[in-house]
Design an enzyme around this catalytic site. Structure first.
Site, PDB file in Angstrom:
ATOM      1  N   HIS A   1      23.277  54.059  66.164  1.00 20.17           N
ATOM      2  CA  HIS A   1      24.125  55.231  65.572  1.00 20.17           C
ATOM      3  C   HIS A   1      25.483  54.999  64.713  1.00 20.17           C
ATOM      4  CE1 HIS A   1      26.597  54.856  69.478  1.00 20.17           C
ATOM      5  NE2 HIS A   1      27.662  54.550  68.760  1.00 20.17           N
TER       6      HIS A   1
ATOM      7  N   GLU B   1      23.344  60.300  66.738  1.00 23.02           N
ATOM      8  CA  GLU B   1      22.577  59.768  67.630  1.00 23.02           C
ATOM      9  C   GLU B   1      21.128  59.473  66.951  1.00 23.02           C
ATOM     10  OE1 GLU B   1      23.379  57.990  69.899  1.00 23.02           O
ATOM     11  OE2 GLU B   1      25.006  59.033  71.306  1.00 23.02           O
TER      12      GLU B   1
ATOM     13  N   ASP C   1      34.922  60.643  63.947  1.00 22.36           N
ATOM     14  CA  ASP C   1      34.540  61.373  64.948  1.00 22.36           C
ATOM     15  C   ASP C   1      35.663  61.538  66.001  1.00 22.36           C
ATOM     16  OD1 ASP C   1      34.506  58.748  65.702  1.00 22.36           O
ATOM     17  OD2 ASP C   1      32.364  58.488  65.974  1.00 22.36           O
TER      18      ASP C   1
ATOM     19  N   ASN D   1      21.889  51.672  69.590  1.00 18.52           N
ATOM     20  CA  ASN D   1      20.645  52.467  69.023  1.00 18.52           C
ATOM     21  C   ASN D   1      20.624  52.911  67.635  1.00 18.52           C
ATOM     22  OD1 ASN D   1      22.632  54.363  69.141  1.00 18.52           O
ATOM     23  ND2 ASN D   1      21.659  55.748  70.581  1.00 18.52           N
TER      24      ASN D   1
HETATM   25  C1  GLP Z   1      31.221  54.706  68.906  1.00 17.60           C
HETATM   26  C2  GLP Z   1      31.816  55.034  67.681  1.00 17.60           C
HETATM   27  C3  GLP Z   1      30.955  54.492  66.541  1.00 17.60           C
HETATM   28  C4  GLP Z   1      30.876  53.012  66.594  1.00 17.60           C
HETATM   29  C5  GLP Z   1      30.300  52.489  68.073  1.00 17.60           C
HETATM   30  C6  GLP Z   1      30.190  51.017  68.101  1.00 17.60           C
HETATM   31  O1  GLP Z   1      30.347  55.331  69.596  1.00 17.60           O
HETATM   32  N1  GLP Z   1      31.772  56.527  67.724  1.00 17.60           N
HETATM   33  O2  GLP Z   1      31.759  54.837  65.424  1.00 17.60           O
HETATM   34  O3  GLP Z   1      30.626  52.308  65.590  1.00 17.60           O
HETATM   35  O4  GLP Z   1      30.781  53.145  69.233  1.00 17.60           O
HETATM   36  O5  GLP Z   1      31.160  50.539  68.884  1.00 17.60           O
HETATM   37  P1  GLP Z   1      31.767  49.124  69.094  1.00 17.60           P
HETATM   38  O6  GLP Z   1      32.161  48.628  67.827  1.00 17.60           O
HETATM   39  O7  GLP Z   1      32.766  49.387  70.298  1.00 17.60           O
HETATM   40  O8  GLP Z   1      30.422  48.393  69.423  1.00 17.60           O
END
Ligand code: GLP
Length: 243
Positions: free
Chosen positions: A140, A145, A69, A138
């Site tokens: 995702h 989302e 993304d 949540n």
């Molecule tokens: C972001 C990314 C996700 C990631 C998520 C969790 O929103 N787009 O791909 O998995 O955050 O991030 P973290 O690993 O910092 O908890």
């Protein structure tokens, strides 16, 4: 299909286990297509892969990568873009060819076409051999989302307030966090041959519990992974503490 659970004592071990998995794939297939993720969770994995490149001759010369993304509106060289993140944390420190690394373009004028062309690109590469995922609080995955159809391909999304707040730590202030992103869809992710989901720390314990013991529902995007034949969750003790 049941998600295979790989337990790690701590973040260090989680990162080492994920690194070993990727190193094995690259050794078997030097031109493997890796699906990569951003966020804090995979940073330790990228560090371990850099060490393997430096000390164990693991080469990324032929490896191709596709990231999940990107934020909308941030130019590639913006300090908070995922392009910059991947370059600084990983790509600039290994022998991968820049032309073999791919991330959706969040500045494309026609974002629908950008989504379609990203799908064509993944197909032209022969599909994703291994997709790395983190998980949002949540549920995702990528930036899909709650409420996103499991069939969705690469598309434009509105970020929830909770996701913007969770990611604000990377930006000067919450106001600077873009409100939209372009992300591989859950349909795109499910086409990967294999998936490795990483979860670390007590803040992810609720999400891990929901994933492993909850229903498959679009209200919890990561639950879609239960429809995939080859998913492993690498989680540390803290992330598994509610199980
Ligand atoms: C972001 C990314 C996700 C990631 C998520 C969790 O929103 N787009 O791909 O998995 O955050 O991030 P973290 O690993 O910092 O908890």
């Amino acid at each position: 299909m049941a998600i295979q659970i790989i337990k790690a004592n701590d973040y260090e071990e989680l990162s080492a286990l994920a690194c070993k998995k990727i190193a094995d794939i690259i050794t078997q297939n030097p031109s493997a297509v890796l699906g990569l993720a951003t966020g804090s969770t995979p940073v330790g994995l990228y560090k371990k892969l850099i060490e393997s490149y430096q000390k164990e001759n693991l080469s990324f010369k032929e490896v191709r990568t596709v990231n999940l993304d990107e934020y909308i509106g941030l130019p590639k060289n913006h300090p908070n873009s995922y392009h910059t993140f991947m370059k600084n944390i990983f790509f600039s420190q290994i022998d991968i060819l820049e032309s073999n690394t791919h991330i959706p373009d969040g500045t494309a004028t026609d974002l629908e076409e950008e989504g379609l062309s990203y799908e064509r690109l993944i197909q032209a590469l022969g599909g994703i051999d291994l997709q790395i995922l983190g998980i949002g609080h949540n549920g995702h995955i990528g930036f899909n989302e709650p409420g996103t159809s499991f069939h969705e391909q690469t598309h434009l999304v509105e970020l929830t307030d909770s996701t913007r707040k969770a990611n604000a730590r990377f930006f000067p202030s919450l106001n600077d966090v873009p409100k939209q992103a372009i992300t591989m869809g859950i349909g795109t992710i499910l086409k990967s041959k294999e998936i490795l989901l990483l979860a670390s720390g007590s803040s992810k314990a609720d999400a891990v519990k929901q994933l492993l013991s909850g229903e498959v529902s679009i209200d919890f995007p990561a639950s879609a992974l239960k429809n995939h034949p080859s998913v492993a969750l690498v989680a540390d003790k803290e992330a598994l503490s509610l199980m």
